[in-house]
Every structure is written in structure tokens, then in C-alpha cells.
Design a protein around this motif. Structure first.
Motif, mmCIF file in Angstrom:
data_model
loop_
_atom_site.group_PDB
_atom_site.id
_atom_site.type_symbol
_atom_site.label_atom_id
_atom_site.label_comp_id
_atom_site.label_asym_id
_atom_site.label_seq_id
_atom_site.Cartn_x
_atom_site.Cartn_y
_atom_site.Cartn_z
ATOM 1 N N THR A 26 -19.505 30.514 -37.302
ATOM 2 C CA THR A 26 -20.566 31.122 -36.503
ATOM 3 C C THR A 26 -20.957 30.284 -35.303
ATOM 4 N N ARG A 27 -20.452 29.070 -35.232
ATOM 5 C CA ARG A 27 -20.800 28.181 -34.108
ATOM 6 C C ARG A 27 -19.530 27.688 -33.431
ATOM 7 N N ALA A 28 -19.627 27.597 -32.103
ATOM 8 C CA ALA A 28 -18.511 27.060 -31.324
ATOM 9 C C ALA A 28 -18.468 25.549 -31.503
ATOM 10 N N SER A 29 -17.299 24.982 -31.328
ATOM 11 C CA SER A 29 -17.157 23.527 -31.442
ATOM 12 C C SER A 29 -17.879 22.825 -30.304
ATOM 13 N N CYS A 30 -18.111 23.535 -29.222
ATOM 14 C CA CYS A 30 -18.799 22.983 -28.053
ATOM 15 C C CYS A 30 -20.094 23.765 -27.861
ATOM 16 N N SER A 31 -21.201 23.068 -27.778
ATOM 17 C CA SER A 31 -22.486 23.764 -27.663
ATOM 18 C C SER A 31 -22.921 23.967 -26.214
ATOM 19 N N SER A 32 -22.080 23.631 -25.257
ATOM 20 C CA SER A 32 -22.478 23.714 -23.853
ATOM 21 C C SER A 32 -22.250 25.095 -23.241
ATOM 22 N N PHE A 33 -21.843 26.065 -24.046
ATOM 23 C CA PHE A 33 -21.617 27.402 -23.512
ATOM 24 C C PHE A 33 -22.943 28.083 -23.212
ATOM 25 N N ASP A 34 -23.043 28.610 -22.020
ATOM 26 C CA ASP A 34 -24.195 29.373 -21.577
ATOM 27 C C ASP A 34 -23.653 30.754 -21.230
ATOM 28 N N LEU A 35 -24.485 31.766 -21.231
ATOM 29 C CA LEU A 35 -24.005 33.102 -20.901
ATOM 30 C C LEU A 35 -23.382 33.168 -19.510
ATOM 31 N N LEU A 36 -23.871 32.325 -18.605
ATOM 32 C CA LEU A 36 -23.348 32.336 -17.241
ATOM 33 C C LEU A 36 -22.320 31.251 -16.979
ATOM 34 N N SER A 37 -21.945 30.492 -18.015
ATOM 35 C CA SER A 37 -20.878 29.504 -17.855
ATOM 36 C C SER A 37 -19.597 30.229 -17.474
ATOM 37 N N MET A 38 -18.808 29.593 -16.615
ATOM 38 C CA MET A 38 -17.559 30.187 -16.153
ATOM 39 C C MET A 38 -16.397 29.611 -16.946
ATOM 40 N N ALA A 39 -15.543 30.472 -17.448
ATOM 41 C CA ALA A 39 -14.351 30.052 -18.183
ATOM 42 C C ALA A 39 -13.122 30.487 -17.406
ATOM 43 N N VAL A 40 -12.115 29.612 -17.378
ATOM 44 C CA VAL A 40 -10.866 29.930 -16.693
ATOM 45 C C VAL A 40 -9.720 29.259 -17.442
#
Length: 123
Positions: free
Chosen positions: A26-40
Motif C-alpha cells: 500500500t506504500r511506495a518505496s519512495c515517499s517523495s511522490f506528490d500528485l504534481l510530481s513529474m515522472a519520465v
């Protein structure tokens, strides 16, 4: 029935619960994800020992260009929590980069706003 048939009910949608997609996590290994974080996607090759499921591969296709996490979740039609877990897996394997959103500009001082209002009223 064939194994190739996807488990989808035409009226209800996917039959597989979101937690099954993440293996119960239920949790990502990285907690720095924000809804507006950009992934590429980094373009790095997937290592032969990588355990990528179909959803991971689908996300890699969605992030060929930089996109916010909330948009990825919308296009993948999965809850944001599930997307964060799956993107965390891809980040751990070096297959994507995630950038936090830029901080909002600071609020101008009240005195400046009052001067602006006064100037507008004078017009």
C-alpha cells in the motif's frame, strides 16, 4: 475459457482489486511522490532479472514523456495509491526519474497588494 481473456466485467470494470496489482503493498518505496510530481522514463533497458508486471510495462509506455502522477493515474485508470507503488518499483530499478513540483511562488506582501488596489481604484 482461455488464459488470454482479461478479467473484466463489462459493467463493473476490472475484477482484480487494486491491491492485487501491487502485490498487497500500500506504500511506495519512495515517499517523495506528490500528485504534481513529474515522472519520465529514463530509457534504461529493463534488466533480465527485473520482475515487471504488465502494469509496470504499461506505465513505462505512459511516461515516455514527462507527465504528472495524477495524469498518469487518470490515463492508467488506476487509483493514485496504486500508481505511486508501481512508480516506486520503476524508480528503484532506475527505469524512471521523478521530479518534485516547483514550489509555489511566495505570496506578495500585504502592503504591495494594498498599493495595487489603491492604484486600480485611482484609475
Amino acid at each position: 475459457m482461455s488464459d488470454d481473456i482479461e478479467w473484466v466485467d463489462e459493467e463493473a470494470g476490472p475484477v482484480v482489486r487494486p491491491y492485487a496489482v501491487t502485490g498487497g503493498r500500500t506504500r511506495a518505496s519512495c515517499s517523495s511522490f506528490d500528485l504534481l510530481s513529474m515522472a519520465v522514463a529514463t530509457g534504461a533497458p529493463v534488466s533480465p532479472g527485473a520482475s515487471l508486471g504488465s502494469e509496470h510495462r504499461r506505465l513505462l509506455n505512459l511516461v515516455r514523456r514527462a507527465r504528472p502522477i495524477v495524469e498518469i493515474a487518470s490515463d492508467a485508470e488506476l487509483p493514485v495509491g496504486v500508481i505511486k507503488v508501481l512508480l516506486g518499483d520503476l524508480l528503484d530499478q532506475g527505469l524512471i526519474l521523478v521530479r518534485s513540483p516547483l514550489p509555489a511562488a511566495s505570496v506578495p506582501p500585504e502592503s504591495l497588494l494594498r498599493e495595487l488596489i489603491s492604484g486600480l481604484r485611482a484609475l
